[in-house]
Design a protein around this motif. Sequence first.
Motif, PDB file in Angstrom:
ATOM      1  N   LEU A  65       8.004   1.343   9.069  1.00 39.02           N
ATOM      2  CA  LEU A  65       8.432   2.594   7.554  1.00 39.02           C
ATOM      3  C   LEU A  65       9.283   1.632   7.201  1.00 39.02           C
ATOM      4  CD1 LEU A  65       6.504   5.889   8.582  1.00 39.02           C
ATOM      5  CD2 LEU A  65       5.728   3.788   6.486  1.00 39.02           C
TER       6      LEU A  65
ATOM      7  N   GLN B  26       0.616  -0.798   0.275  1.00 39.23           N
ATOM      8  CA  GLN B  26      -0.224   0.173  -0.062  1.00 39.23           C
ATOM      9  C   GLN B  26       0.902   1.048   0.172  1.00 39.23           C
ATOM     10  OE1 GLN B  26      -2.329  -0.675   3.589  1.00 39.23           O
ATOM     11  NE2 GLN B  26      -3.638  -2.208   2.709  1.00 39.23           N
ATOM     12  N   ASP B  27       0.192   2.453  -0.097  1.00 36.50           N
ATOM     13  CA  ASP B  27       0.645   3.935  -0.473  1.00 36.50           C
ATOM     14  C   ASP B  27       0.900   4.199   0.982  1.00 36.50           C
ATOM     15  OD1 ASP B  27       1.303   3.346  -2.872  1.00 36.50           O
ATOM     16  OD2 ASP B  27      -0.528   4.603  -3.718  1.00 36.50           O
ATOM     17  N   ALA B  28       0.226   4.233   1.559  1.00 34.38           N
ATOM     18  CA  ALA B  28       0.067   4.040   3.049  1.00 34.38           C
ATOM     19  C   ALA B  28      -0.833   3.821   4.250  1.00 34.38           C
ATOM     20  CB  ALA B  28      -1.215   5.826   3.109  1.00 34.38           C
ATOM     21  N   ILE B  29      -0.346   3.813   5.624  1.00 32.99           N
ATOM     22  CA  ILE B  29      -0.488   2.448   6.526  1.00 32.99           C
ATOM     23  C   ILE B  29      -1.097   3.125   7.553  1.00 32.99           C
ATOM     24  CG2 ILE B  29       1.374   0.927   5.018  1.00 32.99           C
ATOM     25  CD1 ILE B  29       3.262   1.217   7.694  1.00 32.99           C
ATOM     26  N   GLY B  30      -1.491   2.522   8.405  1.00 27.58           N
ATOM     27  CA  GLY B  30      -1.462   3.188   9.832  1.00 27.58           C
ATOM     28  C   GLY B  30      -1.288   3.585  10.789  1.00 27.58           C
ATOM     29  N   GLY B  31      -0.765   4.527  11.563  1.00 31.13           N
ATOM     30  CA  GLY B  31      -0.057   5.064  12.007  1.00 31.13           C
ATOM     31  C   GLY B  31       0.968   3.860  13.275  1.00 31.13           C
ATOM     32  N   THR B  32       0.309   3.204  13.934  1.00 34.59           N
ATOM     33  CA  THR B  32       0.443   2.571  15.158  1.00 34.59           C
ATOM     34  C   THR B  32       1.654   1.175  14.204  1.00 34.59           C
ATOM     35  OG1 THR B  32      -1.392   2.834  16.271  1.00 34.59           O
ATOM     36  CG2 THR B  32       0.659   0.900  16.348  1.00 34.59           C
TER      37      THR B  32
ATOM     38  N   THR C 154      -1.385   7.216  17.930  1.00 36.19           N
ATOM     39  CA  THR C 154      -0.237   7.375  17.244  1.00 36.19           C
ATOM     40  C   THR C 154       0.271   8.888  16.955  1.00 36.19           C
ATOM     41  OG1 THR C 154      -0.790   6.332  15.873  1.00 36.19           O
ATOM     42  CG2 THR C 154       0.712   5.324  17.229  1.00 36.19           C
TER      43      THR C 154
ATOM     44  N   TRP D 167       2.587  11.693  15.421  1.00 36.23           N
ATOM     45  CA  TRP D 167       2.448  12.396  14.526  1.00 36.23           C
ATOM     46  C   TRP D 167       2.266  13.320  13.755  1.00 36.23           C
ATOM     47  CZ3 TRP D 167       5.578   8.977  11.829  1.00 36.23           C
ATOM     48  CH2 TRP D 167       4.920   7.131  12.248  1.00 36.23           C
TER      49      TRP D 167
ATOM     50  N   GLN E 214       6.391   4.698   2.733  1.00 36.60           N
ATOM     51  CA  GLN E 214       4.615   4.271   2.345  1.00 36.60           C
ATOM     52  C   GLN E 214       4.190   5.856   3.727  1.00 36.60           C
ATOM     53  OE1 GLN E 214       5.136   1.002   4.606  1.00 36.60           O
ATOM     54  NE2 GLN E 214       2.900  -0.141   2.916  1.00 36.60           N
ATOM     55  N   GLY E 215       2.848   6.678   2.922  1.00 39.85           N
ATOM     56  CA  GLY E 215       2.415   7.831   3.712  1.00 39.85           C
ATOM     57  C   GLY E 215       1.978   7.195   4.700  1.00 39.85           C
ATOM     58  N   VAL E 216       1.938   7.541   6.292  1.00 42.09           N
ATOM     59  CA  VAL E 216       0.791   7.437   6.865  1.00 42.09           C
ATOM     60  C   VAL E 216      -0.398   7.955   7.590  1.00 42.09           C
ATOM     61  CG1 VAL E 216       1.592   7.097  10.027  1.00 42.09           C
ATOM     62  CG2 VAL E 216       3.006   7.429   7.896  1.00 42.09           C
ATOM     63  N   ILE E 217      -0.899   7.407   8.049  1.00 37.47           N
ATOM     64  CA  ILE E 217      -2.433   7.731   7.915  1.00 37.47           C
ATOM     65  C   ILE E 217      -2.240   7.316  10.147  1.00 37.47           C
ATOM     66  CG2 ILE E 217      -5.121   6.961   7.826  1.00 37.47           C
ATOM     67  CD1 ILE E 217      -3.788   5.749   5.495  1.00 37.47           C
ATOM     68  N   PRO E 218      -2.017   8.853  10.757  1.00 43.17           N
ATOM     69  CA  PRO E 218      -2.478   8.542  12.394  1.00 43.17           C
ATOM     70  C   PRO E 218      -3.904   7.881  12.815  1.00 43.17           C
ATOM     71  CG  PRO E 218      -1.354  11.015  10.868  1.00 43.17           C
ATOM     72  CD  PRO E 218      -2.328  10.166  10.409  1.00 43.17           C
ATOM     73  N   ASP E 219      -3.625   7.235  13.245  1.00 41.18           N
ATOM     74  CA  ASP E 219      -5.207   6.632  14.001  1.00 41.18           C
ATOM     75  C   ASP E 219      -4.743   7.233  15.676  1.00 41.18           C
ATOM     76  OD1 ASP E 219      -2.351   5.047  15.419  1.00 41.18           O
ATOM     77  OD2 ASP E 219      -2.528   3.765  14.611  1.00 41.18           O
TER      78      ASP E 219
ATOM     79  N   ASN F 132       2.776  10.599   1.464  1.00 41.41           N
ATOM     80  CA  ASN F 132       1.173  11.506   1.301  1.00 41.41           C
ATOM     81  C   ASN F 132       1.329  12.483   2.409  1.00 41.41           C
ATOM     82  OD1 ASN F 132       1.700  10.701   3.854  1.00 41.41           O
ATOM     83  ND2 ASN F 132      -0.549   9.884   4.449  1.00 41.41           N
TER      84      ASN F 132
ATOM     85  N   ALA G 263       3.257   1.864  11.021  1.00 44.55           N
ATOM     86  CA  ALA G 263       4.010   2.580  10.873  1.00 44.55           C
ATOM     87  C   ALA G 263       5.240   2.497  11.756  1.00 44.55           C
ATOM     88  CB  ALA G 263       3.446   3.945  10.424  1.00 44.55           C
TER      89      ALA G 263
END
Lengths: 114, 440, 135
Positions: free
Chosen positions: B189, B177-183, C11, C15, C3-8, C124, B185
Amino acid sequence: MTILISFDIDGTMEIGDPAGAVTLEMVKTARAKGIITGSCSDRPMSAQRAIWEQYGVEYDFVCYKHLLSDLKTQFEVEEYYHVGDRDDLDRKYAIQAGFGFFWPDEAAASPLLL
Amino acid sequence: MATGYAPSSMYRSREGMGIWEHKGKVAAVGVGHSPTERRWDERPETSVGAWSIMALRNAIADAGVEPDHIDGIVIVPETTTGAFWPDDKPLPQDVINAFVQTDDPLDGVAKLSVEWLLKNMPELTNINYSVYAPVCMSNALNVAAQAVGDGLAHTVLVLKAWHNLEGRYYQGGQNAQDAIGGTSAIRSLWGAPACYGTALQFAEYCRKYGKDHDMMTPFIINSRRNGLMFPEGYWAQHRPEELTPEDYQLARWIAKPANLFDNDIPIMCAASYLFTTAERAKDMKQKPVYVLNHVDSDAVPRGLTPTLDEVEAECALTGRKIYEGAGITAADLSFENMYDGFTQFHQFHLEGLGYRGIGFGDALDFYQTDISIEGPNPVSPSGGNIGSGRSRFWMHTDSIQQLQGRAGGRQITGVNAEIGVSGGPMPLGGNYTVWSATPD
Amino acid sequence: MKQGVIPDELTAPFWSAANESKLVIQNCSRCDRLQHPPAQDCGQCKSGENLEWKEMNGTGHIYNYGVVHDCPIRLLQDDQPFNVAVIMLDDDPGIQMYSHLPGTPVDDVPVGAAVEVVFEKSANGQKIPEWKVVN
């Protein structure tokens, strides 16, 4: 014109795991045309030798795919090609070594092997 | 019968617990395996469920017991090698038709429940104890030994199975994927492959003790050699390729200093063992192999990845717990079958055990001596994951078979097989079993 | 390119701070103990009630490294081989962070060297803490 073709095994040749599009007959055909052939695979080099010998196909070299560039010091020819199925390994190492590159399906349709 | 995970009280995690209260009173008798395959070909008869049933039936037959005498089952419900059935891909209809289904369509395909097994093994009519163990056979063995010792069941099947699907290892899912979840990551990463953490520990080990990667060569060659004498294993069945020093030393790096052959190959397979009381084992078909102790390592690293200091401290602690609970010393070990998938775990385990008197920093020099099955200091006679593919159970099968005297070509000959130890996987977070040819 | 990051939820503060070029680490005020990766509870007292975010001074040392030649992440495969180092923070060497060590040649990593945090953009646009050797 002198040509060298290196074949990956798994995912590339019919005897690979998974099987690929390049047959042993195609390799034999290439050799009959005077092309230098062998394998550059992740399989142990001793196992690569054993495979060629098991199937009764003559070979000029075996090596690991990341050592593809070493072939240029061993064989002085006009065109070098590598056939493989992985973008991040086969294609990348081929480009780094200055080889032309074929995906297995492309190679299987190439006049060099037919 | 609802099945849950084994409670933490079943594990022997602490030092100072004394000799195991059931030492020598629990025995492994039967061994059963499925064939191996690189990946599932999506036929019903080669599914992880089918091969689990095959392994269980083979263990029952090997022990020579009637199925209705079995009253307990311990399994690992997770079966993935890292491959997951795609959400949008329908299951093959002939697979669905071939088995009695549970509510979960992936049961028997990409996971395993006790309910599924019992629905599809109608001969197991008297199971009244069932429990799950997480991840590995090593863990399930600890639970089974304790369950039999505690009298929760008297004749127990233990099972671990693995499925592997088409596609490349760990190349799908979030890694594509191009982006992943923060935890996730925070850890992932940077693109470290699975062997990276072990490679780091090995790198520090080499710096600290003045060793190098090529010194692993005799261990690798020995492991593959032993694995090729393991008829149940992947390499013996499919690609009987020995390794030469050149093969190993020139192989490409995955995460330097771990190369391709420091990694194991993910495969499909299943294995089962039959555990029972020492008393009942006397009447079974195979020679009993007695459990002297079982040990759990529950250490957690402080940071992202264990440091060498943490690894060495935990391996030393595990060694002490192994000997304390079994009432033995390192000198009593005939052989060791500690984990090797990644190869660079193995020296930590050996040194923690003090196998043949070696200490921290000694193992790679020890590898340069005779570590073969014919010699006085057999190392990994099973060949482990490196010798037979990723199962994390070859070492247990081999330990049982060594002590029964039926390890075939792998039978150790330089010493008598009297006591052995097997287990893993990680130095921080493993489970270990001490096996003996005699109950005391 | 990372990769980009989608903060949850867990976290997001980490970020968000990174986007402001700040490095924050989760801290249990009761135990006075940092932890990373962040978690719902303190790894020591097991309580989540006293967790806060604490800004770090952004310096550390290279503890260890490996060189990744076969990476499972598609977006990084064009960059292979690359360093992946473990940084130990000067604020607390028990806290580790990974780094590609931008500017450091592959497999020529000065283990033990001092590093300082920098922030680089991912696919991202989310900023990621990275580490550079201090000359």
